[in-house]
Design an enzyme around this catalytic site. Structure first.
Site, mmCIF file in Angstrom:
data_model
loop_
_atom_site.group_PDB
_atom_site.id
_atom_site.type_symbol
_atom_site.label_atom_id
_atom_site.label_comp_id
_atom_site.label_asym_id
_atom_site.label_seq_id
_atom_site.Cartn_x
_atom_site.Cartn_y
_atom_site.Cartn_z
ATOM 1 N N SER A 1 0.802 -1.219 0.000
ATOM 2 C CA SER A 1 0.000 0.000 0.000
ATOM 3 C C SER A 1 0.839 1.276 0.000
ATOM 4 C CB SER A 1 -0.962 -0.001 1.174
ATOM 5 O OG SER A 1 -0.274 0.217 2.367
ATOM 6 N N LYS B 1 -5.304 3.748 9.443
ATOM 7 C CA LYS B 1 -4.467 4.699 8.724
ATOM 8 C C LYS B 1 -4.995 6.124 8.873
ATOM 9 C CE LYS B 1 -2.718 1.479 5.269
ATOM 10 N NZ LYS B 1 -2.883 0.961 3.906
#
Ligand code: ADP
Length: 834
Positions: A732, A775
């Site tokens: 990611s 996140k």
């Protein structure tokens, strides 16, 4: 004259030298710069070596493919050997010859001039063309370092050799010396001799040395342990004997007084033990009666008897599961966590249904939740649909995993025991040590049961993901037996040596990172995820739960400590950086302790009010200053968002361009997947930077742009993700990697306080990623203003609570080029000095 099989000539080959006598060796590979004794018995070989010695000519040594072959032909001799000088020659009484030779040069045999009375061959020198490369020098230094470690394990390697290795500057020569002194088999040595490229040889040596060092280290560790154990066993034996002699002399063989055993006999008479345990106890009591009272054996027997009698043997806490009561209790003790609570209650409801069905005889065995288990061991175990899953609470530290488990136990009215599994490597920690082992003990599971006092406690298997395994066995396999409903009613602890029924224990496991759970165990788990808390959730938890509890623990009343406006928030922001609330709780405890102390010592009045301005007096300087947050804003530095076992994290990614050979160099403990995603990001840039209009506009004034286009053949791009101690992986970071690289290439800074997450393909598409809640929470904690996300994640974000997004501006992107206006901008920086 027979030609050798044709082979590719080495880059550094020189013209064929004069024909030289050749001696085929068995299991011996001599390297240049090495002096070696050799023993020669075969007539042809004696002829060859004598000829060389008498004529002061060099000799070629080359290994036979098959060492047992007495009369090798030319095809049986390796094509690469070593040209050596014969320094000394001795005739031995049996007609054989001993010689001392010194390796001069690696050679490739080109052709044979004669095969009798000895082999005579023409050869060319084999030298590498890359020995002068800087990379070879740095590889050489690493080889020398690894060899230093290797030599420390091998007492036969002389000190001087280490000195020689350290002082050798020529990488090729270094490779020869190290290869010559490694204790590896002849085939491996031959392979090292044959490698043409120095770089390749050094890399091969590094690999061999790393392997050998790892093996040597383990051997040394085992050796040490074995020695310690033997020494301590011998000492025990010696003391034992000494005691016996002294006792014989003083007491002339007195017996252990009966009152010592009386207590055990009384407990045995209570009749709670299983038949097998009873037998074992009777046997040990007999031994105890006969053992001299001072003998160490008495302590061992008593240790075992105490362990057995400490176990609950059928004592049960209330076994009913009142799902509604658990629900009420969890609501009282834990804020939020709605999904988590729902799933726990569902799990309990299923357990209850099953135990009721079992009571009606539908299931072969009673489950951990309910019923009297005494009959369990005698029932059949082969029902296919018995509840085989164990609840596992997974999430970052401080999110309430252990305390939720404790609440479940409290609500069920059962004792709660915690078994820490973090760092457990030894199977014996789970299953107990055999009693022959000095200092033997039961395993942690049996100990936990004894501590709880009942056969059906709630047992927390904490940090299941931190189980380790090494040569002391596989604790995960032992744990499988503990958790397996088909077997755990007859669990056998090595120390107890009798079976114990664990089937009524209600196990709950926890883990920070489910990826760390051994696969076999994972299959058994019903995993419930706890995610990090938002700022608002943390404030609510603090007000409703942490503050009252902390005050109570400190001996204060709830409202003895008051907080001014925004103070709790300032604590969360300035003193904690976590997904859970553990540090927050710690900070509140410090404040309450200080209030209590100043009240007692200085008579400060209560209630005390804590204002933001004086927070430093209670907690010291803020640990997390807004100005220290990673916010980039430099050339070649982007901010990624990572999902870690501690919650989320803002990662700084650095890229620089430096003179080199068009390579991508990655540092900072990047996992394989992250390395691949860096390659994909670089691949996309290389392929599109001159084609895609958005990218082309950016690099228009790049210092690496020439008339022919971007000149990257003479530049390396180096990517580093700091915080070396934290291993990083996953795809990611692709978007952030590509941004950092492009920024470095175009010398355009990345905008400050912009973080991003997204996988990137070679074609530049931005793909969806996971862990978004953690996140985004991390981005909020990290003072980020804008977050770039894959468009494919729009729906995931829509499902998150609004305050997870908080003040963040979210920008969804589909393609890499779409991201550029949002991340890159500002003054172009000059090129770095060459
Ligand atoms: P973990 O086991 O996940 O590391 P703990 O259960 O030890 O976390 O939680 C740390 C502290 O935070 C405990 O005092 C716990 O009571 C408290 N806590 C965590 N989550 C909540 C919550 N949702 N409501 C109330 N207190 C909580």
């Amino acid at each position: 004259m027979t030609p050798n099989p044709p082979e590719k000539a080495a880059a550094g080959d020189t013209a064929p030298a004069a024909a030289l006598p050749l001696l085929p060796t068995r299991e011996l590979v001599v390297f240049p710069h090495m002096v070696a004794p050799i023993f020669v018995g075969r007539a042809k070989s004696i002829e060859a070596i004598q000829r060389a010695f008498n004529e002061h000519s060099p000799l070629i040594l080359s290994a036979q493919r098959e060492p047992t072959q007495e009369e090798p032909g030319v095809a049986d001799i390796m094509a690469v050997g070593t040209r050596v000088k014969v320094l000394q020659l001795f005739q031995l009484p049996d007609g054989s010859v001993k010689a001392l030779v010194e390796g001069e040069q690696r050679v490739r045999i080109e052709s044979y001039e004669a095969t009798a009375p000895c082999f005579v061959a023409r050869s060319v020198s084999l030298t590498s063309s890359d020995r002068a490369l800087p990379r070879c020098r740095s590889l050489g230094r690493r080889v020398a370092r690894e060899f230093g470690t290797y030599a420390r394990h091998d007492p036969q390697l002389a000190e001087e050799l280490l000195g020689v290795v350290e002082q050798t500057r020529d990488p090729e020569e270094l490779a020869d010396i190290v290869a010559a002194h490694l204790q590896v088999d002849a085939a491996q040595k031959q392979a090292l001799l044959e490698m043409e490229s120095t770089q390749e040889r050094l890399l091969a040596l590094l690999e061999l040395l790393a392997e050998e060092n790892a093996v040597l280290e383990i051997e040394q560790e085992i050796g040490l342990k074995v020695q310690q154990r033997i020494e301590s066993a011998q000492r025990q034996l010696f003391l034992h004997e000494k005691l016996r002699v002294i006792r014989d002399e003083i007491e002339e063989g007195g017996e252990t007084p009966d009152e010592e055993v009386g207590e055990y006999v009384r407990r045995l008479a209570e009749g709670r033990l299983s038949p097998a345990a009873r037998k074992l106890v009777e046997r040990e009591l007999k031994k105890l009666r006969q053992a001299p009272s001072m003998s160490p054996e008495v302590a061992v027997i008593r240790g075992l008897l105490d362990s057995i009698f400490d176990l609950p043997w059928g004592t049960l806490a209330p076994a009913d599961v009142d799902v509604a009561a658990v629900d009420r209790h969890l609501q009282r003790t834990h804020y939020g966590l709605k999904d988590v609570k729902d799933r726990i209650l569902e799990y309990l409801a299923v357990c209850r249904m099953r135990s009721e069905a079992a009571a009606r005889g539908r299931f072969g065995r009673l489950s951990a939740l309910g019923g009297s288990g005494r009959a369990a061991a005698t029932r059949r175990d082969d029902d296919a649909d018995q509840p085989a899953t164990i609840l596992c609470l997974a999430g970052p530290p401080g999110t309430g995993k252990s305390s939720v488990a404790q609440s479940i136990a409290d609500a069920l009215g059962r004792p709660f025991v915690r078994v820490a599994l973090g760092g457990v490597r030894d199977e014996a920690e789970i299953r107990g040590h055999r009693r022959t082992y000095i200092g033997a003990m039961p395993g942690r599971i049996v100990e936990g049961l004894a501590k709880s006092g009942v056969d059906n406690p709630v047992m927390l298997l904490d940090e299941l993901d931190k189980l380790d395994s090494d040569w002391r066995g596989n604790p995960a396999a032992a744990l499988m037996e503990v958790l397996d409903p088909a077997h755990n009613h007859s669990f056998r602890d090595n120390y107890l040596e009798c079976e114990y029924d664990l089937s009524r224990v209600f196990f709950i496991a926890t883990a920070n990172d489910v990826d760390g759970i051994p696969a076999t165990l994972y299959d058994r788990l019903e995993v419930i995820y706890l995610t990090g808390y938002t700022l608002n959730e943390k404030l609510a938890i603090a007000r409703r739960h942490l503050l009252p509890r902390v005050a109570r623990d400190t001996g204060l009343r709830r409202d003895d400590v008051r907080f001014g406006r925004g103070v709790l928030q300032a604590i969360v922001r300035g003193y904690t950086r976590e997904a859970g609330v553990r540090e927050l709780e710690r900070a509140l405890r410090r404040i309450d302790r200080k209030v209590a102390r100043t009240h007692l010592e200085d008579g400060a009045p209560l209630p005390a009010t804590v204002e933001a301005g004086v927070l430093g007096e209670y907690l010291g300087e803020a640990v997390w200053l807004e100005t220290e947050l990673p916010r980039a804003g430099h050339v070649g530095e982007s901010l990624g968002l990572a999902y870690t076992s501690d919650g989320g994290e803002v990662l700084t990614i650095e890229a620089t361009i430096a003179r080199g050979r068009g390579e991508l160099v990655l540092t900072g403990q990047l996992g394989d997947v992250m390395q691949e995603s860096a390659s994909a990001a670089w691949g996309h840039l290389l392929g599109n930077v001159e084609r895609d209009p958005a990218l082309r506009a950016l690099i228009r004034r790049s210092p690496y742009l020439t008339k022919e286009g971007l000149d990257l053949a003479t530049q390396d791009v180096r990517v580093h993700v700091p915080e070396g101690a934290v291993p990083k992986d996953g795809p990611s970071a692709g978007l952030a990697l590509a941004v950092a690289m492009l920024s470095a290439l175009a010398r355009v800074p990345v905008k400050p306080r912009v973080a991003m997450t997204g996988e990137i393909t070679l074609g530049g598409r931005v793909l969806r990623v996971g862990g978004l809640k953690e996140k985004l929470l991390a981005a909020n904690r990290g003072g980020i203003r804008t977050v770039l996300l894959p468009a494919a994640n729009r729906a995931t974000v829509a499902e998150l609570p609004a305050d997870v997004v908080g003040r963040l501006k979210l920008v969804y992107v589909d393609k890499f080029a779409d991201a550029l206006p949002h991340v890159l901008g500002g003054r172009r920086a000059p090129a770095p000095p060459a």
